[in-house]
Design an enzyme around this catalytic site. Structure first.
Site, PDB file in Angstrom:
ATOM      1  N   PRO A 143       0.828  -1.218   0.000  1.00 61.32           N
ATOM      2  CA  PRO A 143       0.000   0.000   0.000  1.00 61.32           C
ATOM      3  C   PRO A 143       0.860   1.267   0.000  1.00 61.32           C
ATOM      4  O   PRO A 143       0.491   2.272  -0.588  1.00 61.32           O
ATOM      5  CB  PRO A 143      -0.816  -0.124   1.297  1.00 61.32           C
ATOM      6  CG  PRO A 143      -0.870  -1.602   1.566  1.00 61.32           C
ATOM      7  CD  PRO A 143       0.425  -2.163   1.071  1.00 61.32           C
ATOM      8  N   SER A 147       6.698   1.202  -6.912  1.00 60.08           N
ATOM      9  CA  SER A 147       7.840   1.466  -7.796  1.00 60.08           C
ATOM     10  C   SER A 147       9.168   1.265  -7.076  1.00 60.08           C
ATOM     11  O   SER A 147      10.107   0.696  -7.638  1.00 60.08           O
ATOM     12  CB  SER A 147       7.775   2.904  -8.327  1.00 60.08           C
ATOM     13  OG  SER A 147       6.612   3.104  -9.073  1.00 60.08           O
ATOM     14  N   HIS A 192      17.965  -2.582  -0.952  1.00 58.03           N
ATOM     15  CA  HIS A 192      17.764  -3.812  -1.725  1.00 58.03           C
ATOM     16  C   HIS A 192      18.486  -5.016  -1.148  1.00 58.03           C
ATOM     17  O   HIS A 192      18.154  -6.161  -1.453  1.00 58.03           O
ATOM     18  CB  HIS A 192      18.124  -3.585  -3.198  1.00 58.03           C
ATOM     19  CG  HIS A 192      19.506  -3.069  -3.399  1.00 58.03           C
ATOM     20  ND1 HIS A 192      20.614  -3.854  -3.304  1.00 58.03           N
ATOM     21  CD2 HIS A 192      19.949  -1.817  -3.687  1.00 58.03           C
ATOM     22  CE1 HIS A 192      21.686  -3.123  -3.543  1.00 58.03           C
ATOM     23  NE2 HIS A 192      21.306  -1.886  -3.769  1.00 58.03           N
ATOM     24  N   GLU A 256       8.635 -10.199 -17.209  1.00 58.10           N
ATOM     25  CA  GLU A 256       7.246  -9.718 -17.097  1.00 58.10           C
ATOM     26  C   GLU A 256       7.012  -8.549 -18.053  1.00 58.10           C
ATOM     27  O   GLU A 256       5.971  -8.449 -18.692  1.00 58.10           O
ATOM     28  CB  GLU A 256       6.946  -9.288 -15.653  1.00 58.10           C
ATOM     29  CG  GLU A 256       5.501  -8.807 -15.495  1.00 58.10           C
ATOM     30  CD  GLU A 256       5.166  -8.278 -14.100  1.00 58.10           C
ATOM     31  OE1 GLU A 256       6.066  -8.258 -13.226  1.00 58.10           O
ATOM     32  OE2 GLU A 256       4.001  -7.886 -13.905  1.00 58.10           O
ATOM     33  N   ARG A 257       8.018  -7.674 -18.168  1.00 65.26           N
ATOM     34  CA  ARG A 257       7.845  -6.496 -19.030  1.00 65.26           C
ATOM     35  C   ARG A 257       7.681  -6.898 -20.483  1.00 65.26           C
ATOM     36  O   ARG A 257       6.890  -6.306 -21.221  1.00 65.26           O
ATOM     37  CB  ARG A 257       9.029  -5.545 -18.829  1.00 65.26           C
ATOM     38  CG  ARG A 257       8.846  -4.775 -17.546  1.00 65.26           C
ATOM     39  CD  ARG A 257      10.077  -4.144 -16.974  1.00 65.26           C
ATOM     40  NE  ARG A 257       9.761  -3.741 -15.613  1.00 65.26           N
ATOM     41  CZ  ARG A 257      10.644  -3.385 -14.692  1.00 65.26           C
ATOM     42  NH1 ARG A 257      11.933  -3.381 -14.982  1.00 65.26           N
ATOM     43  NH2 ARG A 257      10.256  -3.042 -13.491  1.00 65.26           N
ATOM     44  N   GLY A 378       5.919  -2.186 -13.484  1.00 64.42           N
ATOM     45  CA  GLY A 378       6.894  -1.094 -13.639  1.00 64.42           C
ATOM     46  C   GLY A 378       6.263  -0.019 -14.499  1.00 64.42           C
ATOM     47  O   GLY A 378       5.880  -0.281 -15.640  1.00 64.42           O
ATOM     48  N   THR A 379       6.122   1.172 -13.929  1.00 62.96           N
ATOM     49  CA  THR A 379       5.400   2.231 -14.644  1.00 62.96           C
ATOM     50  C   THR A 379       6.222   2.761 -15.827  1.00 62.96           C
ATOM     51  O   THR A 379       7.419   2.495 -15.938  1.00 62.96           O
ATOM     52  CB  THR A 379       5.098   3.423 -13.710  1.00 62.96           C
ATOM     53  OG1 THR A 379       6.352   3.996 -13.310  1.00 62.96           O
ATOM     54  CG2 THR A 379       4.325   2.991 -12.472  1.00 62.96           C
ATOM     55  N   GLU A 381       7.262   5.697 -16.173  1.00 59.20           N
ATOM     56  CA  GLU A 381       8.352   6.536 -15.656  1.00 59.20           C
ATOM     57  C   GLU A 381       9.512   5.665 -15.158  1.00 59.20           C
ATOM     58  O   GLU A 381      10.684   6.005 -15.375  1.00 59.20           O
ATOM     59  CB  GLU A 381       7.835   7.426 -14.519  1.00 59.20           C
ATOM     60  CG  GLU A 381       6.831   8.502 -14.949  1.00 59.20           C
ATOM     61  CD  GLU A 381       5.424   7.971 -15.241  1.00 59.20           C
ATOM     62  OE1 GLU A 381       5.096   6.855 -14.779  1.00 59.20           O
ATOM     63  OE2 GLU A 381       4.661   8.660 -15.938  1.00 59.20           O
TER      64      GLU A 381
HETATM   65  C1  LIG Z   1      -4.524  -4.334 -12.106  1.00 59.88           C
HETATM   66  C2  LIG Z   1      -3.201  -4.371 -11.424  1.00 59.88           C
HETATM   67  C3  LIG Z   1      -2.586  -5.592 -11.212  1.00 59.88           C
HETATM   68  C4  LIG Z   1      -1.379  -5.655 -10.520  1.00 59.88           C
HETATM   69  N1  LIG Z   1      -0.825  -6.873 -10.224  1.00 59.88           N
HETATM   70  C5  LIG Z   1       0.238  -6.939  -9.395  1.00 59.88           C
HETATM   71  C6  LIG Z   1       0.729  -8.199  -8.919  1.00 59.88           C
HETATM   72  O1  LIG Z   1       0.220  -9.262  -9.283  1.00 59.88           O
HETATM   73  N2  LIG Z   1       1.774  -8.185  -8.042  1.00 59.88           N
HETATM   74  C7  LIG Z   1       2.350  -7.032  -7.604  1.00 59.88           C
HETATM   75  O2  LIG Z   1       3.281  -7.102  -6.821  1.00 59.88           O
HETATM   76  N3  LIG Z   1       1.926  -5.819  -8.047  1.00 59.88           N
HETATM   77  C8  LIG Z   1       0.883  -5.750  -8.913  1.00 59.88           C
HETATM   78  N4  LIG Z   1       0.420  -4.533  -9.352  1.00 59.88           N
HETATM   79  C9  LIG Z   1       1.060  -3.334  -8.849  1.00 59.88           C
HETATM   80  C10 LIG Z   1       1.859  -2.558  -9.897  1.00 59.88           C
HETATM   81  O3  LIG Z   1       3.010  -3.250 -10.263  1.00 59.88           O
HETATM   82  C11 LIG Z   1       2.147  -1.191  -9.274  1.00 59.88           C
HETATM   83  O4  LIG Z   1       0.918  -0.470  -9.248  1.00 59.88           O
HETATM   84  C12 LIG Z   1       3.207  -0.409  -9.996  1.00 59.88           C
HETATM   85  O5  LIG Z   1       4.455  -1.006  -9.865  1.00 59.88           O
HETATM   86  C13 LIG Z   1       3.303   1.057  -9.468  1.00 59.88           C
HETATM   87  O6  LIG Z   1       3.375   1.115  -8.093  1.00 59.88           O
HETATM   88  P1  LIG Z   1       2.380   2.081  -7.277  1.00 59.88           P
HETATM   89  O7  LIG Z   1       1.005   1.800  -7.766  1.00 59.88           O
HETATM   90  O8  LIG Z   1       2.634   1.909  -5.836  1.00 59.88           O
HETATM   91  O9  LIG Z   1       2.748   3.536  -7.740  1.00 59.88           O
HETATM   92  P2  LIG Z   1       3.873   4.473  -7.088  1.00 59.88           P
HETATM   93  O10 LIG Z   1       5.141   3.740  -6.965  1.00 59.88           O
HETATM   94  O11 LIG Z   1       3.303   5.117  -5.871  1.00 59.88           O
HETATM   95  O12 LIG Z   1       4.006   5.582  -8.222  1.00 59.88           O
HETATM   96  C14 LIG Z   1       3.043   6.627  -8.395  1.00 59.88           C
HETATM   97  C15 LIG Z   1       3.484   7.503  -9.558  1.00 59.88           C
HETATM   98  O13 LIG Z   1       4.771   8.061  -9.284  1.00 59.88           O
HETATM   99  C16 LIG Z   1       5.673   7.764 -10.305  1.00 59.88           C
HETATM  100  N5  LIG Z   1       7.021   7.541  -9.786  1.00 59.88           N
HETATM  101  C17 LIG Z   1       7.399   6.760  -8.762  1.00 59.88           C
HETATM  102  N6  LIG Z   1       8.718   6.758  -8.634  1.00 59.88           N
HETATM  103  C18 LIG Z   1       9.210   7.551  -9.614  1.00 59.88           C
HETATM  104  C19 LIG Z   1      10.516   7.953 -10.008  1.00 59.88           C
HETATM  105  N7  LIG Z   1      11.608   7.505  -9.411  1.00 59.88           N
HETATM  106  N8  LIG Z   1      10.637   8.800 -11.059  1.00 59.88           N
HETATM  107  C20 LIG Z   1       9.532   9.250 -11.711  1.00 59.88           C
HETATM  108  N9  LIG Z   1       8.280   8.914 -11.380  1.00 59.88           N
HETATM  109  C21 LIG Z   1       8.112   8.060 -10.346  1.00 59.88           C
HETATM  110  C22 LIG Z   1       5.139   6.468 -10.925  1.00 59.88           C
HETATM  111  O14 LIG Z   1       5.630   6.273 -12.241  1.00 59.88           O
HETATM  112  C23 LIG Z   1       3.648   6.729 -10.863  1.00 59.88           C
HETATM  113  O15 LIG Z   1       3.253   7.496 -11.959  1.00 59.88           O
HETATM  114  C24 LIG Z   1      -0.761  -4.460 -10.085  1.00 59.88           C
HETATM  115  C25 LIG Z   1      -1.368  -3.219 -10.331  1.00 59.88           C
HETATM  116  C26 LIG Z   1      -2.580  -3.167 -10.975  1.00 59.88           C
HETATM  117  C27 LIG Z   1      -3.232  -1.827 -11.177  1.00 59.88           C
END
Ligand SMILES: Cc1cc2nc3c(=O)[nH]c(=O)nc-3n(C[C@H](O)[C@H](O)[C@H](O)COP(=O)(O)OP(=O)(O)OC[C@H]3O[C@@H](n4cnc5c(N)ncnc54)[C@H](O)[C@@H]3O)c2cc1C
Length: 393
Positions: A143, A147, A192, A256-257, A378-379, A381
Site C-alpha cells: 500500500p 515502484s 535492496h 514480465e515487461r 513497472g510504470t 516513468e
Molecule cells: C490491475 C493491477 C494488477 C497488478 N498486479 C500486481 C501483482 O500481481 N503483483 C504485484 O506485486 N503488483 C501488482 N500490481 C502493482 C503494480 O506493479 C504497481 O501499481 C506499480 O508497480 C506502481 O506502483 P504504485 O502503484 O505503488 O505507484 P507508485 O510507486 O506510488 O508511483 C506513483 C506515480 O509516481 C511515479 N514515480 C514513482 N517513482 C518515480 C521515479 N523515481 N521517477 C519518476 N516517477 C516516479 C510512478 O511512475 C507513478 O506514476 C498491479 C497493479 C494493478 C493496477
C-alpha cells in the site's frame, strides 16, 4: 484489394521473426483452448468480474499452462518466446484480457521458484500449478508503494525455524484465489540488500485476504489486498538466499515487461481487427467508413504503430533469448507497446463511434484494459529510469 489490408487481415497476426514451427504449434494449441473455453464466455466473465476457478484445471488438461516450464516439472518445455506467443494467441482468440491475465498469474509467481528454488520447492509449488490447476500469485507491491521495491516494509523476523511476517501487499493479481503467494519481504536492513522471497500458503495462520479491488479494466481477473499479521512461514519456504531476492525480483520483472509488451501488441492487434471489420460494415453518407480516406489513414496509422511495437518487442525477446543484457531494450519495448496499445484502442473506439462507448462493444473493454499497461509491472516513468541508466545518463 485497394489497401493490402484485406490480405493481412485475412492472414492473421504477423508472427515474430524468432518464431519457428514449434511456435506455430504452440499458437495452434493456445488458440484452440482460447476459442473453445474462453471466447464463448469471456464477455460475461468480464461483467461478472470473475471466471470459473475450474478453468485453471481445464487449462492444465489442455497443456496451455506449461509453456516455458521444464517438462520434468510438468511443463511443456520451451522458453520465453513460447510463453509470449501463447499469450498473444490467447488474447486474440479468447477476447477476454481479464481472464487471460488472471489465468496467467503463475507466469510471474513461478519463475523465481523455477530459477532459484530447491528441487523440493519446485515439486511442492510449481508442479501442482502446471498439472492440477493450483493458483499462484506474486506479491511485491505494498500500500505504501510499488515502484520503489527496495523500500518495501513487510517485515519477516526469524523465530526458530519460521519467519514471522507482518505487513500488507496490494493490487495482487489472483490474490483472492491464490493457493500460495510468492511474497517479497524484508528480512534484513534497509534497501535492496535486505529483501527475501517467501512462498506464503493460503490457510497459514495470520495470512488473510482483504477486499477484492474494483478496477478500471481487467475485470475478469481478481485483484486483492493481502494482510500478514504475525504470520508464521517455515524457513523452508524461502526461495534462494536470505536477503538475496532483489536481483531475482529484477530478473523476473525483465521477463514480465516483455510479457506485458506482447499483451499490448496483441490487444492492439485485436482492436485493429475489430475496427477494420466495423469500418467495412458501417455506412455513413452512403458509403462504408472504409470509403473515407480519414478512416483508411486511421487504420494505416494503427497498423504502422502495431508493426513498430511488434518489431521492437520481437527484437528484445530475440536478444534476451540469445543471452544478451536487454533490460534497456525491454523497457523501451514495454513503453512503445504500451503507447501503441493506448493509441490503437483509442482510435478503435473513435472508429466505432457511439457503439465504441458502449459496454457491449469489445473495443470499449479493450480501451479500459489498455490503461493498466503504463502502470503495471513497472510504470512508464520507471521504464524511463531503467532506459536512462542503461543509456548512461
Ligand atoms: C490491475 C493491477 C494488477 C497488478 N498486479 C500486481 C501483482 O500481481 N503483483 C504485484 O506485486 N503488483 C501488482 N500490481 C502493482 C503494480 O506493479 C504497481 O501499481 C506499480 O508497480 C506502481 O506502483 P504504485 O502503484 O505503488 O505507484 P507508485 O510507486 O506510488 O508511483 C506513483 C506515480 O509516481 C511515479 N514515480 C514513482 N517513482 C518515480 C521515479 N523515481 N521517477 C519518476 N516517477 C516516479 C510512478 O511512475 C507513478 O506514476 C498491479 C497493479 C494493478 C493496477
Amino acid at each position: 484489394m485497394p489497401l493490402g489490408i484485406t490480405c493481412r487481415y485475412a492472414r492473421g497476426p504477423m508472427p515474430y521473426l524468432f518464431e519457428t514451427e514449434e511456435h506455430a504449434a504452440v499458437r495452434a494449441s493456445a488458440r484452440r483452448f482460447a476459442q473453445t473455453y474462453i471466447a464463448p464466455h469471456g464477455a460475461q466473465w468480464e461483467e461478472d468480474e470473475e471466471f470459473p476457478i475450474e478453468l485453471y484445471r481445464t487449462a492444465c488438461g489442455a497443456g496451455v499452462m506449461g509453456f516455458g516450464y521444464p517438462e520434468a516439472l510438468g511443463g511443456q518445455g520451451g522458453d520465453l518466446g513460447h510463453v509470449l506467443v501463447a499469450s498473444e494467441e490467447m488474447v486474440l482468440a479468447g477476447r477476454s484480457v481479464g481472464t487471460i491475465v488472471g489465468l496467467g498469474s503463475h507466469g510471474i509467481a513461478l519463475p523465481p521458484i523455477v530459477r532459484f528454488g530447491t528441487a523440493d520447492q519446485q515439486r511442492q509449488f510449481v508442479t501442482p500449478c502446471l498439472r492440477e490447476g493450483k493458483i499462484a500469485a506474486l506479491a511485491i507491491t505494498e500500500p505504501g508503494g510499488g515502484s520503489d521495491v527496495a523500500a518495501l516494509t513487510t517485515r519477516a523476523e526469524r523465530d526458530g525455524d519460521h519467519y514471522v511476517v507482518t505487513g500488507a501487499k496490494t493490487f495482487i493479481t489472483s490474490g483472492t484465489r491464490a493457493d500460495f503467494v510468492t511474497t517479497a519481504v524484508r528480512t534484513g536492513g534497509p534497501g535492496h540488500g535486505g529483501v527475501s522471497l517467501l512462498v506464503i500458503e493460503k490457510g497459514t495462520p495470520g495470512f488473510t485476504v482483504g477486499k477484492k479491488l474494483k478496477k478500471t479494466g481487467w475485470w475478469a481477473s481478481d485483484t486483492a489486498e493481502l494482510h500478514f499479521d504475525a504470520c508464521r512461514v517455515p524457513i523452508g519456504n524461502r526461495i534462494g538466499p536470505e536477503n538475496g531476492a532483489f536481483p531475482m525480483i529484477m530478473m523476473n520483472f525483465a521477463s514480465e515487461r516483455l510479457m506485458l509488451a506482447t499483451q499490448c501488441v496483441a490487444i492492439a492487434e485485436l482492436a485493429y481487427r475489430e475496427s477494420i471489420a466495423y469500418a467495412r460494415e458501417r455506412h455513413a453518407f452512403g458509403k462504408a467508413l472504409t470509403g473515407f480516406q480519414v478512416t483508411r489513414h486511421k487504420l494505416a496509422d494503427m497498423a504502422s504503430r502495431i508493426a513498430a511495437a511488434r518489431a521492437l518487442t520481437g527484437e528484445s525477446v530475440t536478444r534476451v533469448l540469445r543471452g544478451e543484457m536487454a533490460a534497456g531494450l525491454a523497457s523501451m519495448a514495454k513503453n512503445v507497446a504500451t503507447d501503441t496499445c493506448s493509441f490503437v484502442c483509442d482510435q478503435a473506439v473513435q472508429i466505432h463511434g457511439g457503439y465504441g462507448y458502449m459496454r457491449e462493444t469489445l473495443v470499449e473493454r479493450l480501451y479500459r484494459d489498455a490503461r493498466l499497461y503504463p502502470i503495471g509491472g513497472g510504470t512508464r516513468e520507471i521504464m524511463n529510469e531503467v532506459i536512462a541508466k542503461v543509456e548512461g545518463y
